[in-house]
Design an enzyme around this catalytic site. Structure first.
Site, mmCIF file in Angstrom:
data_model
loop_
_atom_site.group_PDB
_atom_site.id
_atom_site.type_symbol
_atom_site.label_atom_id
_atom_site.label_comp_id
_atom_site.label_asym_id
_atom_site.label_seq_id
_atom_site.Cartn_x
_atom_site.Cartn_y
_atom_site.Cartn_z
ATOM 1 N N ILE A 182 -46.034 4.502 23.862
ATOM 2 C CA ILE A 182 -45.539 4.200 22.195
ATOM 3 C C ILE A 182 -44.058 4.609 21.875
ATOM 4 C CG2 ILE A 182 -47.103 5.600 21.019
ATOM 5 C CD1 ILE A 182 -45.861 2.327 19.881
ATOM 6 N N GLU A 221 -53.472 2.427 17.189
ATOM 7 C CA GLU A 221 -54.709 3.297 17.227
ATOM 8 C C GLU A 221 -55.039 4.163 18.334
ATOM 9 O OE1 GLU A 221 -56.937 2.192 19.560
ATOM 10 O OE2 GLU A 221 -55.658 0.468 19.465
ATOM 11 N N GLY A 258 -53.543 -0.142 23.461
ATOM 12 C CA GLY A 258 -53.265 0.143 22.046
ATOM 13 C C GLY A 258 -52.229 1.054 21.781
ATOM 14 N N GLU A 259 -52.327 1.979 20.899
ATOM 15 C CA GLU A 259 -51.077 2.695 20.316
ATOM 16 C C GLU A 259 -50.308 2.173 19.582
ATOM 17 O OE1 GLU A 259 -49.216 4.635 23.826
ATOM 18 O OE2 GLU A 259 -50.970 5.418 24.673
ATOM 19 N N GLY A 260 -50.361 0.816 19.245
ATOM 20 C CA GLY A 260 -49.272 -0.028 18.576
ATOM 21 C C GLY A 260 -48.136 -0.441 19.624
#
Lengths: 346, 346
Positions: free
Chosen positions: B94, B171, B312-314
């Site tokens: 990210i 997240e 995830g992590e955006g």
């Protein structure tokens, strides 16, 4: 086609190191999906553990098609030259996306039915004022086909001269989905109906007419086998130039970006005779145009994007550019488990 | 949930003008596909015929899950705090993508099982050292749920203060696919097996164990109806904070970017009680995680990307940022048929 130059498969000896680098990044194994595949392709093509995108180019080949006079497109033939003028004025979608991503854009007139004034974005390589209508006769002569091949190589050479290691291909030519449908049908031995779609927006009846016309062309022409024969008889100047450009780009070990249906049809002409070109290719966009999905499946290609575009112009290539940078950026700069003191999977 | 604020549907009175602008661009009708939908969403949310992306933010909410102790993840719980450290050091995926696209990144500790030192990227909003194991008892108290809601609103308020009109959500929390699977199962009344996948990389047997454990949780807990009850009993601090942040962002008429499975589960909690939130949302990535595709179909959502990410992590939100700019750029700067003197369809 153009048997003088050769395409060699990429040297895979770096693959274990590339895989180790990717798998040691701080993420679950495989969690960057197609970006991992993209980084692998770029590293292998460049034979480098620090891949980089240099001076990305998009070459938009434009030409007219005699078959446009048979009413196979929703738009009149004049739109080809008008859109070229729009490219030169900076007003088209490809201009917007190329500017956004700092991509060098060249418009190559391989055979548009219009005389253009000189312009910095325009490469004048006109072979004729369009192809013949392949409903009546071969789209072009053998000499014209070879001229188109020459144009393609020359344009890639120029991009290399400008420092490029990554070239996307696009096209503009009213009626060129008809040409691409015939190419697909001949190369893959498929019924023409499986390869023929709405192009820029035909309705159901118009699509039926297009299928009937292209079916007649195939019947009249009889079997065509080599890619050269297919391109000469039912191709277009822009499609032949693209095919040659891709082939030459692979022989020079550049990364090749493939846009939509017409661009993939050009690629197919090369691929069936030089399957090792696949090592150099990143598929950018799965088009809405009927036939493209099947064509991609045949090529075992999964494009990075599927945005329901049906525009050509190399727009899919341009939209993929930031993802190429994302691939090299994660490969080159993301932390490893060891470097970041993150525990691995149990 | 948080019934005090309201989400109003976007005012659609601009829609005919937006459609006219898009349809007059020099391209076949609809030829820019999902970029046209994206431009329409942005223009409607912003109530503007010159939409723009201002100070895009990605808010990554991080928290630990008590259920991680039951062995539902391929990675140990310690990876949550270690990855937060990695975010702060700039080494995660990210970071790479947010830097590439000039996106403001904030990491919000809503409940990680570790004490961090102050850091410019880190927002300290810790509620506890992780949730309780929902195998034994409710994941959190009602007070903690409300604290998480407060954190979400507060972070959106800060992004607005920094001039943002576009917020992506991400997240980090080992075991949070278990929480998301239960949320999906409760909200959509689906068997837990339909909602449970490999997370960060479970094998077949481990997935079966995860399904069995989550099935037991559902049986022990009995029916849960409201989103608040579901989040309290089987949610996580980061999921509750995301849900509240999305809800507040919609009430403030921002564009909301939804990442993968966990982010979509948080969104589902809001959507089922405030369906008008859909007007404000752009779905970014269809994850490989089992359940996500069905969840997206239920929401009638077609994300812009499907790159087989499962991180995830955006990261999906970050990769979509250039496409948002492409959407506003074509909308604002591409030529019209009249302006460029290009003929229309016949």
């Amino acid at each position: 086609m153009v048997r003088k130059t050769t395409i060699v498969p990429v040297n895979r000896s770096l693959l274990p190191q590339i895989k180790a680098i990717i798998d040691n990044k701080t993420k679950p194994l495989g969690a960057l999906g197609q970006l991992e595949d993209t980084a692998t392709t770029l590293a292998l093509v460049q034979q480098s553990l620090q891949p980089a995108i240099h001076a990305p180019h998009i070459l938009v080949f434009a030409a007219d098609h005699g078959v446009a006079r048979s009413g196979v497109s929703a738009y009149p033939q004049s739109v080809t030259w008008q859109m070229v003028m729009n490219f030169l004025a900076g007003g088209a979608a490809i201009n917007v996306f190329a500017n956004q991503h700092n991509v060098a854009l060249k418009i190559i007139d391989v055979g548009v039915n219009h005389i253009f004034e000189a312009h910095p974005l325009l490469e004048d390589a006109k072979i004729a004022m369009g192809t013949h209508n392949f409903y009546d006769r071969a789209a072009m002569t053998r000499e014209q086909l070879h001229e188109a091949f020459h144009v393609g190589r020359e344009q890639v050479e120029k991009a290399i001269g400008a420092g490029s290691n990554t070239i996307g291909f696009g096209e503009m030519g009213i009626a060129n989905t008809s040409s691409a449908a015939l190419i697909m049908s001949y190369c893959l031995n498929l019924p023409i109906a499986d390869c023929t779609g709405r192009g820029t927006g035909l309705n159901d009846q118009q699509v039926q007419n297009k299928i009937a016309l292209l079916g007649t062309v195939k019947k009249q022409r009889g079997p065509l086998h080599s890619s050269d024969d297919i391109l000469q008889h039912v191709g277009g100047f822009e499609i032949a130039a693209m095919a040659s450009a891709m082939r030459y780009a692979a022989s020079r070990q550049l990364t090749i970006l493939i846009d939509g249906f017409i661009c993939t049809a050009a690629y197919l002409c090369v691929y069936r005779e030089h399957p090792d070109i696949a090592d150099y290719v990143i598929f950018c966009h799965q088009s809405q145009e009927k036939g493209h999905q099947q064509l991609l499946e045949t090529l075992k290609a999964k494009p990075l994007l599927a945005l329901n575009l049906r525009l050509g112009e190399g727009t899919g290539c341009a939209l993929v550019i930031p993802m190429l940078y994302s691939a090299v950026n994660f490969f080159n700069t993301m932390a490893s488990f060891e470097g970041a003191n993150v525990d691995g999977a149990s």
